[in-house]
Design a protein around this motif. Structure first.
Motif, PDB file in Angstrom:
ATOM      1  N   VAL A  66     -98.221 -41.636  38.853  1.00  0.00           N
ATOM      2  CA  VAL A  66     -97.312 -42.751  39.035  1.00  0.00           C
ATOM      3  C   VAL A  66     -96.084 -42.416  37.911  1.00  0.00           C
ATOM      4  CG1 VAL A  66     -96.516 -45.237  38.759  1.00  0.00           C
ATOM      5  CG2 VAL A  66     -98.728 -44.472  39.805  1.00  0.00           C
ATOM      6  N   VAL A  67     -94.903 -42.195  38.549  1.00  0.00           N
ATOM      7  CA  VAL A  67     -93.898 -41.938  37.502  1.00  0.00           C
ATOM      8  C   VAL A  67     -92.875 -42.825  37.272  1.00  0.00           C
ATOM      9  CG1 VAL A  67     -91.939 -40.293  37.115  1.00  0.00           C
ATOM     10  CG2 VAL A  67     -94.206 -39.366  38.420  1.00  0.00           C
ATOM     11  N   LEU A  68     -92.945 -43.328  36.345  1.00  0.00           N
ATOM     12  CA  LEU A  68     -91.832 -44.284  35.717  1.00  0.00           C
ATOM     13  C   LEU A  68     -90.465 -43.867  35.700  1.00  0.00           C
ATOM     14  CD1 LEU A  68     -93.596 -46.542  33.058  1.00  0.00           C
ATOM     15  CD2 LEU A  68     -93.715 -46.840  35.596  1.00  0.00           C
ATOM     16  N   LEU A  69     -89.504 -44.413  36.284  1.00  0.00           N
ATOM     17  CA  LEU A  69     -88.127 -43.776  36.077  1.00  0.00           C
ATOM     18  C   LEU A  69     -87.136 -44.844  36.010  1.00  0.00           C
ATOM     19  CD1 LEU A  69     -86.044 -41.341  36.733  1.00  0.00           C
ATOM     20  CD2 LEU A  69     -86.152 -42.116  39.310  1.00  0.00           C
ATOM     21  N   GLY A  70     -86.427 -44.641  34.887  1.00  0.00           N
ATOM     22  CA  GLY A  70     -85.197 -45.779  34.578  1.00  0.00           C
ATOM     23  C   GLY A  70     -84.327 -44.970  33.512  1.00  0.00           C
ATOM     24  N   THR A  71     -83.304 -45.704  33.337  1.00  0.00           N
ATOM     25  CA  THR A  71     -82.394 -45.494  32.339  1.00  0.00           C
ATOM     26  C   THR A  71     -82.754 -45.562  31.107  1.00  0.00           C
ATOM     27  OG1 THR A  71     -81.536 -47.717  32.065  1.00  0.00           O
ATOM     28  CG2 THR A  71     -80.299 -46.268  33.844  1.00  0.00           C
ATOM     29  N   GLY A  72     -82.040 -44.342  30.317  1.00  0.00           N
ATOM     30  CA  GLY A  72     -82.454 -44.233  28.700  1.00  0.00           C
ATOM     31  C   GLY A  72     -81.194 -43.501  28.152  1.00  0.00           C
ATOM     32  N   PRO A  73     -81.318 -43.273  27.165  1.00  0.00           N
ATOM     33  CA  PRO A  73     -80.399 -42.414  26.244  1.00  0.00           C
ATOM     34  C   PRO A  73     -80.076 -41.231  26.555  1.00  0.00           C
ATOM     35  CG  PRO A  73     -82.264 -42.700  24.752  1.00  0.00           C
ATOM     36  CD  PRO A  73     -82.561 -43.471  25.869  1.00  0.00           C
ATOM     37  N   VAL A  74     -81.129 -40.533  27.100  1.00  0.00           N
ATOM     38  CA  VAL A  74     -80.824 -39.270  27.548  1.00  0.00           C
ATOM     39  C   VAL A  74     -81.763 -38.946  28.897  1.00  0.00           C
ATOM     40  CG1 VAL A  74     -80.616 -38.127  25.297  1.00  0.00           C
ATOM     41  CG2 VAL A  74     -82.910 -38.386  26.338  1.00  0.00           C
ATOM     42  N   THR A  75     -81.520 -37.610  29.632  1.00  0.00           N
ATOM     43  CA  THR A  75     -82.273 -37.580  30.731  1.00  0.00           C
ATOM     44  C   THR A  75     -83.249 -36.475  30.374  1.00  0.00           C
ATOM     45  OG1 THR A  75     -80.164 -37.815  32.063  1.00  0.00           O
ATOM     46  CG2 THR A  75     -82.033 -36.614  33.203  1.00  0.00           C
ATOM     47  N   GLY A  76     -84.592 -36.729  30.808  1.00  0.00           N
ATOM     48  CA  GLY A  76     -85.613 -36.067  30.936  1.00  0.00           C
ATOM     49  C   GLY A  76     -86.963 -36.809  30.815  1.00  0.00           C
ATOM     50  N   PRO A  77     -88.193 -36.014  30.852  1.00  0.00           N
ATOM     51  CA  PRO A  77     -89.520 -36.839  30.523  1.00  0.00           C
ATOM     52  C   PRO A  77     -89.790 -37.166  29.377  1.00  0.00           C
ATOM     53  CG  PRO A  77     -89.660 -34.401  30.951  1.00  0.00           C
ATOM     54  CD  PRO A  77     -88.300 -34.643  31.123  1.00  0.00           C
ATOM     55  N   ILE A  78     -90.387 -38.306  29.086  1.00  0.00           N
ATOM     56  CA  ILE A  78     -90.934 -38.749  27.803  1.00  0.00           C
ATOM     57  C   ILE A  78     -92.299 -38.366  27.640  1.00  0.00           C
ATOM     58  CG2 ILE A  78     -91.587 -40.865  26.691  1.00  0.00           C
ATOM     59  CD1 ILE A  78     -89.067 -42.279  27.920  1.00  0.00           C
TER      60      ILE A  78
END
Length: 290
Positions: A66-78
């Motif tokens: 399950v991949v959580l996908l949402g806005t953040g300060p930068v683009t990429g995996p956490i």
């Protein structure tokens, strides 16, 4: 309201392998968490119930990840482990990416904090037990979660999925979003996307962005696209207009649409909820393969 199945927008490069098996779209207001909402919590009971339904359907598709996908300060995996906090909204509550992780780790942005909170309501298990030495590709499976064969689409889960998180910058352009969508679609495992994003924040004079006559038709277009799993409409959302209307979901929705197109096949959407109780549009939708 249930959307119609869409025609296939492109051949899948994976043949019989189907990396993206399901998706759910939910908003991410802090007030979704009852402890934050306090006495106003009942005002969003219907929204929480719709989110729970969407997440249950997501997990019922039997994903490996399950991949959580949402806005953040930068683009990429956490990188895992990771933890979000609701302290900025007045509640001393930490939300780990998944239960049982070894420490707090990286910081989750609000969108992914709410996504992780939604998953905890369904007792989603922790991700890989070991911390990677480098940031893995989007949705990379742990050694404990890989499988030699995949169950049929829509089959009940046969193993516990890993949980990973991906953030996307609110101002990300088409090329950046396309790369991220391809990464999601090319993971080589059964992936389910939990996409977090709000609609416009300009629905009325008391809304965060004040009143904008473009907000209602914008939100109606998004609602119809989510109901119909209409990839073209989502991919065509204007980044400038979306930013002016403070629609935080534009970039995540476009990654979802790009990943669905890359996976190939047909998709059926259902819009489970659409309302703007505080001048911000909230959508809940469920997508499944057909």
């Amino acid at each position: 309201m249930t959307g119609s199945a869409r025609r296939r927008t492109g051949d899948s490069r994976y043949g019989e392998r189907v990396p993206l098996v399901a998706a759910a779209v939910c908003p991410h207001p802090p007030l979704l968490v009852p402890e934050v909402a306090g006495s106003a919590a009942p005002e969003l009971d219907d929204l929480r119930a719709a989110c729970d339904t969407a997440v249950r359907r997501l997990l019922a598709a039997g994903p490996d990840s399950v991949v959580l996908l949402g806005t953040g300060p930068v683009t990429g995996p956490i990188r895992t482990p990771a933890t979000g906090s609701l302290q900025p909204w007045g509640v001393d509550l930490d939300v780990p990416l998944a239960p049982g992780q070894p420490d707090r780790g990286a910081v989750l942005p609000l969108s992914l904090t709410i996504g992780a909170w939604l998953l905890t309501r369904h007792e989603t298990p922790p991700p890989a037990s070991t911390v990677p030495t480098s940031t893995p590709p989007v949705g990379t499976p742990s050694t404990s979660a890989t499988s030699n064969s995949a169950p049929p689409v829509g089959a009940p889960p046969t193993s516990t999925p890993t949980v990973t998180a991906v953030q996307v910058a609110a101002d990300a352009g088409p090329a950046e979003l396309a790369v991220l969508a391809d990464e999601v679609a090319a993971t080589g495992e059964r992936v389910a996307l939990l996409v977090l994003g709000d609609g416009s924040a300009c629905r009325g004079v008391t809304s965060p962005g004040y009143d904008d006559p473009r907000a209602l038709p914008y939100d109606q277009g998004v609602a119809a696209a989510l109901a119909d799993a209409d990839l073209d409409v989502l991919l065509d959302l204007d980044p400038v207009v979306s930013a002016e209307l403070k629609a935080a979901g534009r970039a995540p929705w476009q990654v979802l649409a790009g990943a669905a197109r890359a996976a190939g096949g047909g998709w059926r959407g259902e819009l489970l909820h659409h309302a703007a109780p505080y001048g911000v549009a909230y959508f809940v939708a469920s997508w499944e393969r057909v």
